[in-house]
Structures are given as C-alpha cells and as structure tokens.
Scaffold this active site. Structure first.
Site, PDB file in Angstrom:
ATOM      1  N   LYS A   1       1.417   4.319  -2.973  1.00 34.42           N
ATOM      2  CA  LYS A   1       1.342   5.766  -2.731  1.00 34.42           C
ATOM      3  C   LYS A   1       2.664   6.445  -3.067  1.00 34.42           C
ATOM      4  O   LYS A   1       2.692   7.534  -3.645  1.00 34.42           O
ATOM      5  CB  LYS A   1       0.953   6.014  -1.277  1.00 34.42           C
ATOM      6  CG  LYS A   1      -0.454   5.492  -0.938  1.00 34.42           C
ATOM      7  CD  LYS A   1      -0.685   5.443   0.564  1.00 34.42           C
ATOM      8  CE  LYS A   1      -2.069   4.915   0.913  1.00 34.42           C
ATOM      9  NZ  LYS A   1      -2.202   4.551   2.326  1.00 34.42           N
TER      10      LYS A   1
ATOM     11  N   ASP B   1       0.843  -1.206   0.000  1.00 37.18           N
ATOM     12  CA  ASP B   1       0.000   0.000   0.000  1.00 37.18           C
ATOM     13  C   ASP B   1       0.883   1.263   0.000  1.00 37.18           C
ATOM     14  O   ASP B   1       0.651   2.199  -0.769  1.00 37.18           O
ATOM     15  CB  ASP B   1      -0.917  -0.033   1.237  1.00 37.18           C
ATOM     16  CG  ASP B   1      -1.755   1.212   1.366  1.00 37.18           C
ATOM     17  OD1 ASP B   1      -2.727   1.343   0.599  1.00 37.18           O
ATOM     18  OD2 ASP B   1      -1.446   2.067   2.224  1.00 37.18           O
TER      19      ASP B   1
HETATM   20  N1  HSE Z   1      -4.837   0.905   4.526  1.00 42.28           N
HETATM   21  C1  HSE Z   1      -4.522   2.273   4.347  1.00 42.28           C
HETATM   22  C2  HSE Z   1      -3.749   2.748   5.568  1.00 42.28           C
HETATM   23  C3  HSE Z   1      -5.785   3.074   4.160  1.00 42.28           C
HETATM   24  O1  HSE Z   1      -3.721   2.038   6.586  1.00 42.28           O
HETATM   25  O2  HSE Z   1      -3.151   3.802   5.518  1.00 42.28           O
HETATM   26  C4  HSE Z   1      -5.590   4.381   3.488  1.00 42.28           C
HETATM   27  O3  HSE Z   1      -5.023   4.283   2.218  1.00 42.28           O
END
Ligand code: HSE
Length: 440
Positions: A205, A201
């Site tokens: 980003k 994740d």
């Molecule tokens: N799973 C992500 C986090 C959610 O914990 O930041 C937001 O993108």
C-alpha cells in the site's frame, strides 16, 4: 441509455460486498453515475458455495476467462487478490478493451507499471482506490484533492490487522498469536497472515501511495519492510511511560532528490491524532506544502467498507467512459511521461530518533561505556529510564530515547554495545517519529 455492464472476478468478502452495495444503493448510484450499473456475470472458484449476497440475475461461472473475454462486459472488477491469475486476467481484460477496477494492492504495487502502460496504450482505465486503506478515499484525496501541493511526506496506519494486534496488546495485555487468530476469524487478515504482521501488505500500500504522492514509478522491491512480531508487551508499556504509542507505520518522505519508503513499528507521541487510531481502523497523514498536515481516517478492511471504494471506482469509470483517454486523471496522478526518477533512499541513510531497550549489568561504569559509544557516533540521548533490578537479579532493563541520527550510525553503536560484557542479549530498537507539522 444502455446500462453499463460489469463482470466481477471473485465472489469472496469484497465481491459479495460490492454486489450488495450496488443493489442496496442502486438508485443513488445511478443518479451519480448518469447510467444504470448492472452486474451481468461473476466468476467464483466454487459455484456450490453459499454466498452472503444475492446473485440472482447474475450469470455465474467458475472460469474467469469467460468474463475477461465476454464482449458484453464494459468493466471488469478484479477481486481475486494475489499476483496470479489476477495479473493474467487483468492484462487480458485490458487487451480486450475493458476498463478494470481492482482492490488488489499486491498486483498494483508489483505489476502496476506494466498494467498502466498497457491500459494507456489501449485507452482504458484501471482504478484501484480499494487497494489502499479499504474504504478511505485516500487515492482520490492525494491524486486529485491535493493536486495543487508539493507533497512532503505521508505516514499511515495501513494494515488493520497489525493495528488491531498492537491495540489489543496495549489495552488488554493480550498475546500476539491470540489476537492474530481473532483478526483472521474476523476476516481482516490476508490469506497469508505473515503479509500483515511482517509489513508486506503495508509495503504494497505504501508503494502505491508514494508513487501517486511523488509522481514516481511503483518500486515495491525498494521498500524497507519490518514487521511487528518482535514487539513485546514490555515495549508497549515502556513507550507509554515515555508518552508514546507504538504503531506499525508506512512512511514515505521526499528528502532532496531521494524518497524514503519504509514500513516499521514506530513510536509516535500519544498526543498525535494518528497515535489514537485503534483496532482495525486505518489512518493516513499527508503533509502538503500548501495545505499542511491532513489526516484521513476510516475502515481499512471489511466487506462493505472496501465495497464502498470499489463502487466509487466503478462510478468514476462510468462517468468518464466517453472522455478522451488523454484527458482522464492519470493512473499515478502525474502524466505518464512526467514521472520523476527520484531514487529510493536506502534505510542506512534514513534519519530517525530511536527507542532502545537493553538488559545491562547493574554495576559502576556501564552507563559511562554506553554514553562513550553514543558520543563517538554523534548520538544524543533524549530520555532514559532505568528500572530497579528484580529481587536477586543483577541485570536491569535500561530504556532510552535518542535524538535523530542516521540508521547506519545507530547500527554501528548497537553492534559495539552488544559486544560489551555488561550488556546481555540483543538490544531492542524501535524507530521513533514525531510527525509534527514542522517536519519537512
Ligand atoms: N489484511 C489487510 C488489513 C486487509 O489487515 O488491513 C485490507 O487490505
């Protein structure tokens, strides 16, 4: 003037948050946008499920195709997440001349280049502020606010779940699995929580941030990604004794004609503001040559916080509906025909300082062997802690901080150290960055 008509794909946490914010702040949003914004249709997998938002006046459908083909809809807001069917729906929306707002970091990081190309050809916008760091307007800050700068580097805590876990481990000595379960309950974690803890994740980003900071195509497949599942409470505590905090950082830096793109646990000095960003909060530190270091802090996930970014994007799209497409802010900050082909640096060539923890036999000559191997690789030791052996034990933990060295040299030293009889088991290695204002 006619209201702008919105169709929403996905009525989960962020979808409902978006509807609620649009209703709650309707008057101020209209004053800002110059036109009323109306959600006319929304798609959800189950129409029977009870929602946390008021959907009266919105036509609900369980077929998302209805939205991307609805001739009345001007802007499609994609809040489904994941690669498919999100990609197919976004491409169809663009094909049908609709502007798109999305919070989908995976989609943009992996398919953004083709999506932006299609949008450019069609003269529509694809806005994605909510894809990175939830409510923090970091895309707008880098793409517009810092447009006069040559960005040198950026470093961010861009996964709230990972930060929540590390914070709870440090403050309360809690176990990894126990804290992860709580983050899932609170609705912060991804559908697949390995995306949070293994850094995927954050890499999605970071890929987006690096592209707009350096004006390069999105290259998620080149990002180096390491998670936090190996970090122990001992490491958190030793780091503290050395004056550092362990954070899961995404770092991107321009070095000559190459760009570093890496996500990994990182020791940072505890006196840095970013080292004190705790819980599910996110923060991104961006160093521009003119402005110097700047720090952006806020909620990185959650219903209303993410809706804040989605609605800001809708307002942006509404304000520029009538502008000539070639005069809009480019998707990746730089004009599409002016993207640079800086290559992504392999992790082997990246230079950082290191925290090392090893179990060594408590006998003469062991330190001499270790320093000889370091000396041969040109590795210089900055700090060292050796603990007394526990009652009856003949191995002791040895913790070191090194000066900066290329990853491949550290790998070679670690391989030689692990081959010594006096060193037991694997060596724990965590990269360390000082993130000071002189770092270029
Ligand atoms: N799973 C992500 C986090 C959610 O914990 O930041 C937001 O993108």
């Amino acid at each position: 003037m006619e209201p702008v008509k919105i169709g929403i794909l996905g009525l989960g946490t962020v979808g409902c948050g978006t509807i609620s914010v649009l209703v709650r702040n309707a008057e101020e949003i209209t004053r800002r946008a110059g036109r009323e914004i109306q959600v006319v249709q929304a798609a959800a997998r189950s129409l029977k499920k009870k929602r946390d938002c008021d959907t009266s006046g919105i036509v609900l459908t369980d077929n998302p195709e209805d939205i991307v083909t609805n001739p009345d809809i001007d802007v499609v807001v994609e809040l489904i997440g994941g690669y498919e069917p999100a990609l197919d729906l976004v491409m169809k929306a663009i094909e049908n001349g609709k502007h798109v707002v999305t919070a989908n970091k995976a989609l943009i990081a992996v398919h953004g280049n083709e999506i932006f190309k299609a949008a450019q050809e069609k003269g529509v916008m694809v806005a994605f502020e909510a894809a990175v760091a939830g409510g923090i307007p970091i895309i707008k800050a880098i793409r517009e606010g810092l447009a006069g700068n040559r960005i040198e580097w950026l470093a961010g805590i861009i996964n709230g779940t990972g930060n929540f876990i590390l914070t709870e481990m440090k403050d309360k000595g809690r176990d990894f699995a126990d804290v992860l379960a709580e983050a899932q309950q609170l609705g912060y974690a991804e559908a697949d929580p390995t995306f949070d803890v293994e850094g995927i994740d954050a890499a999605h980003k970071l890929t987006i941030l690096a592209a707009i900071a350096f004006g390069i195509p999105l290259q998620f497949d080149r990002a180096y990604t390491e998670g936090i599942s190996n970090i122990t409470r001992e490491d958190v505590s030793y780091a503290e004794q050395l004056g550092y905090r362990i954070k899961h950082l995404g770092i991107s830096r321009r070095v000559g004609d190459r760009v570093e793109l890496r996500v990994h646990p990182t020791l940072i000095p505890e006196r840095r503001l970013i080292a004190n960003v705790d819980g599910v909060m996110n923060a991104v530190l961006v160093k521009g040559d003119a402005v110097g270091p700047t720090l952006y802090y806020g909620a990185g996930a959650g219903s209303d916080a993410t809706a804040s970014a989605v609605v800001a994007d809708i307002v942006d799209v509404v304000r520029t509906l009538t502008t000539d497409p070639t005069n809009r802010v480019p998707h990746l900050a730089f004009q599409p025909d002016a993207l640079a082909d800086l290559s992504i640096m392999p992790i082997d060539d990246v230079e950082t300082s290191y925290y090392l923890r090893m179990q060594v036999q408590d006998k003469p000559g062991v330190l001499a062997d270790i320093t000889r191997i370091f000396g041969e690789q040109g590795i210089s030791i900055e700090a060292l802690i050796q603990k007394e052996p526990a009652e009856g034990a003949n191995v002791v933990p040895l913790i070191m901080l090194t000066h900066r060295i290329a990853e491949k040299k550290m790998n070679s030293a670690i391989a030689q150290l692990e081959a010594l009889d006096a060193i037991e088991g694997k060596i724990m290695r965590i990269r360390c960055e000082h993130l000071d204002s002189n770092w270029t």
